[in-house]
Scaffold this motif. Structure first.
Motif, PDB file in Angstrom:
ATOM      1  N   ALA A  13     -25.162 -20.232  50.656  1.00  0.00           N
ATOM      2  CA  ALA A  13     -24.473 -19.418  51.664  1.00  0.00           C
ATOM      3  C   ALA A  13     -23.534 -18.427  50.985  1.00  0.00           C
ATOM      4  N   ILE A  15     -19.890 -17.717  50.709  1.00  0.00           N
ATOM      5  CA  ILE A  15     -18.749 -18.637  50.873  1.00  0.00           C
ATOM      6  C   ILE A  15     -17.741 -18.112  51.905  1.00  0.00           C
ATOM      7  N   GLY A  36     -17.541  -9.714  42.111  1.00  0.00           N
ATOM      8  CA  GLY A  36     -18.221 -10.985  42.346  1.00  0.00           C
ATOM      9  C   GLY A  36     -17.692 -11.687  43.580  1.00  0.00           C
ATOM     10  N   VAL A  37     -17.568 -12.991  43.471  1.00  0.00           N
ATOM     11  CA  VAL A  37     -17.124 -13.760  44.637  1.00  0.00           C
ATOM     12  C   VAL A  37     -15.672 -13.417  44.990  1.00  0.00           C
ATOM     13  N   ALA A  40     -15.763 -10.408  47.180  1.00  0.00           N
ATOM     14  CA  ALA A  40     -16.260 -10.754  48.523  1.00  0.00           C
ATOM     15  C   ALA A  40     -15.178 -11.461  49.338  1.00  0.00           C
ATOM     16  N   ALA A  82     -11.820 -19.685  35.681  1.00  0.00           N
ATOM     17  CA  ALA A  82     -12.795 -20.320  34.785  1.00  0.00           C
ATOM     18  C   ALA A  82     -12.663 -19.714  33.384  1.00  0.00           C
ATOM     19  N   SER A 120     -19.981 -21.226  42.474  1.00  0.00           N
ATOM     20  CA  SER A 120     -20.386 -21.701  41.148  1.00  0.00           C
ATOM     21  C   SER A 120     -19.467 -21.056  40.104  1.00  0.00           C
ATOM     22  N   THR A 123     -20.060 -18.967  36.366  1.00  0.00           N
ATOM     23  CA  THR A 123     -21.473 -18.746  36.010  1.00  0.00           C
ATOM     24  C   THR A 123     -21.962 -17.335  36.357  1.00  0.00           C
ATOM     25  N   PHE A 159     -24.981 -19.098  45.777  1.00  0.00           N
ATOM     26  CA  PHE A 159     -25.335 -17.793  46.329  1.00  0.00           C
ATOM     27  C   PHE A 159     -26.833 -17.536  46.260  1.00  0.00           C
TER      28      PHE A 159
HETATM   29  P1  ADP Z   1     -17.061 -15.793  37.341  1.00  0.00           P
HETATM   30  O1  ADP Z   1     -16.250 -14.597  36.924  1.00  0.00           O
HETATM   31  O2  ADP Z   1     -16.214 -17.065  37.427  1.00  0.00           O
HETATM   32  O3  ADP Z   1     -18.295 -15.965  36.542  1.00  0.00           O
HETATM   33  P2  ADP Z   1     -18.455 -14.506  39.583  1.00  0.00           P
HETATM   34  O4  ADP Z   1     -17.815 -14.055  40.836  1.00  0.00           O
HETATM   35  O5  ADP Z   1     -18.968 -13.439  38.650  1.00  0.00           O
HETATM   36  O6  ADP Z   1     -17.405 -15.476  38.865  1.00  0.00           O
HETATM   37  O7  ADP Z   1     -19.662 -15.474  39.931  1.00  0.00           O
HETATM   38  C1  ADP Z   1     -19.497 -16.816  40.282  1.00  0.00           C
HETATM   39  C2  ADP Z   1     -20.630 -17.208  41.198  1.00  0.00           C
HETATM   40  O8  ADP Z   1     -20.326 -16.771  42.527  1.00  0.00           O
HETATM   41  C3  ADP Z   1     -21.995 -16.594  40.857  1.00  0.00           C
HETATM   42  O9  ADP Z   1     -22.967 -17.624  40.935  1.00  0.00           O
HETATM   43  C4  ADP Z   1     -22.209 -15.580  41.974  1.00  0.00           C
HETATM   44  O10 ADP Z   1     -23.585 -15.428  42.279  1.00  0.00           O
HETATM   45  C5  ADP Z   1     -21.508 -16.263  43.109  1.00  0.00           C
HETATM   46  N1  ADP Z   1     -21.129 -15.430  44.261  1.00  0.00           N
HETATM   47  C6  ADP Z   1     -20.930 -14.098  44.326  1.00  0.00           C
HETATM   48  N2  ADP Z   1     -20.593 -13.734  45.589  1.00  0.00           N
HETATM   49  C7  ADP Z   1     -20.595 -14.879  46.336  1.00  0.00           C
HETATM   50  C8  ADP Z   1     -20.347 -15.177  47.715  1.00  0.00           C
HETATM   51  N3  ADP Z   1     -20.023 -14.224  48.599  1.00  0.00           N
HETATM   52  N4  ADP Z   1     -20.453 -16.474  48.121  1.00  0.00           N
HETATM   53  C9  ADP Z   1     -20.768 -17.465  47.251  1.00  0.00           C
HETATM   54  N5  ADP Z   1     -21.005 -17.245  45.939  1.00  0.00           N
HETATM   55  C10 ADP Z   1     -20.926 -15.973  45.488  1.00  0.00           C
END
Ligand code: ADP
Length: 177
Positions: A13, A15, A36-37, A40, A82, A120, A123, A159
């Protein structure tokens, strides 16, 4: 206290759409809203979240801080940092990533969070291989759930279907351990 395994689940989903008490953000150590997340979550929560993050100003790798969720369904956002895979010895990556889950869950318990969802962590752009990261995440969550009542539900929110498979495999491996 519920059996630890029944409290851990995997979903695929976005998040920001989950109706849980707290979602976890993969933040950077300066708590400046990024991509990234993190991007979002900030987009969905509105500009007050970025202001609240920047008011805290700093979070060391492996630690966690908490803010309100603002426009999100989630009441809280827990921000954790992380390790960047290429910037640490590998053993330190696993220890620090485990700390992200342990410290986020401890903070959630302190704030009475019953349901929490993790992305996650590490990653994406931070480059941690997901096959090992999923095992670290599941082990840390299992150990927390084995010792504490709260949160009563811990969701690994992936994701993609491929990412979700890694977390399901890690859960199955831990169950068999
Ligand atoms: P990090 O910098 O800790 O590696 P990222 O945001 O680049 O964090 O990615 C962490 C994870 O979050 C990845 O697996 C990415 O696909 C996932 N991700 C990105 N957007 C979302 C979202 N809206 N909901 C859930 N997971 C997401």
């Amino acid at each position: 206290m519920g059996a630890p395994f029944s409290r851990l689940t995997v979903v695929r989903a976005d998040i920001t759409t989950l109706d849980v008490d707290a979602i976890v953000n993969a933040a950077n150590s300066k708590l400046i809203p990024g991509g990234g997340v993190d991007g979002a979550i900030n987009k969905a929560a509105g500009p007050e979240l970025g202001r609240a993050m920047m008011a805290i100003g700093r979070c060391p790798t492996g630690e966690a801080v908490i803010t309100p969720g603002f426009k999100l369904a989630a009441q809280h956002v827990i921000h954790t940092v992380a390790p960047v895979f290429s910037q640490h010895k590998e053993a330190d990556v696993w220890r620090l990533l485990g700390n992200c889950y342990r410290n986020s869950l401890a903070l959630a318990a302190e704030h009475g969070v019953a349901t929490i969802a993790f992305p996650s962590l590490g990653t994406g752009v931070y480059g941690i291989p997901i096959n090992r990261a999923a095992g670290v995440a599941v082990d840390a969550a299992f150990q927390h759930a084995d010792g504490r009542d709260a949160p009563s539900r811990i969701v690994f929110c992936c994701f993609s279907d491929g990412d979700a498979e890694h977390y399901r495999a890690a859960l199955a491996a831990r169950r068999g351990a």
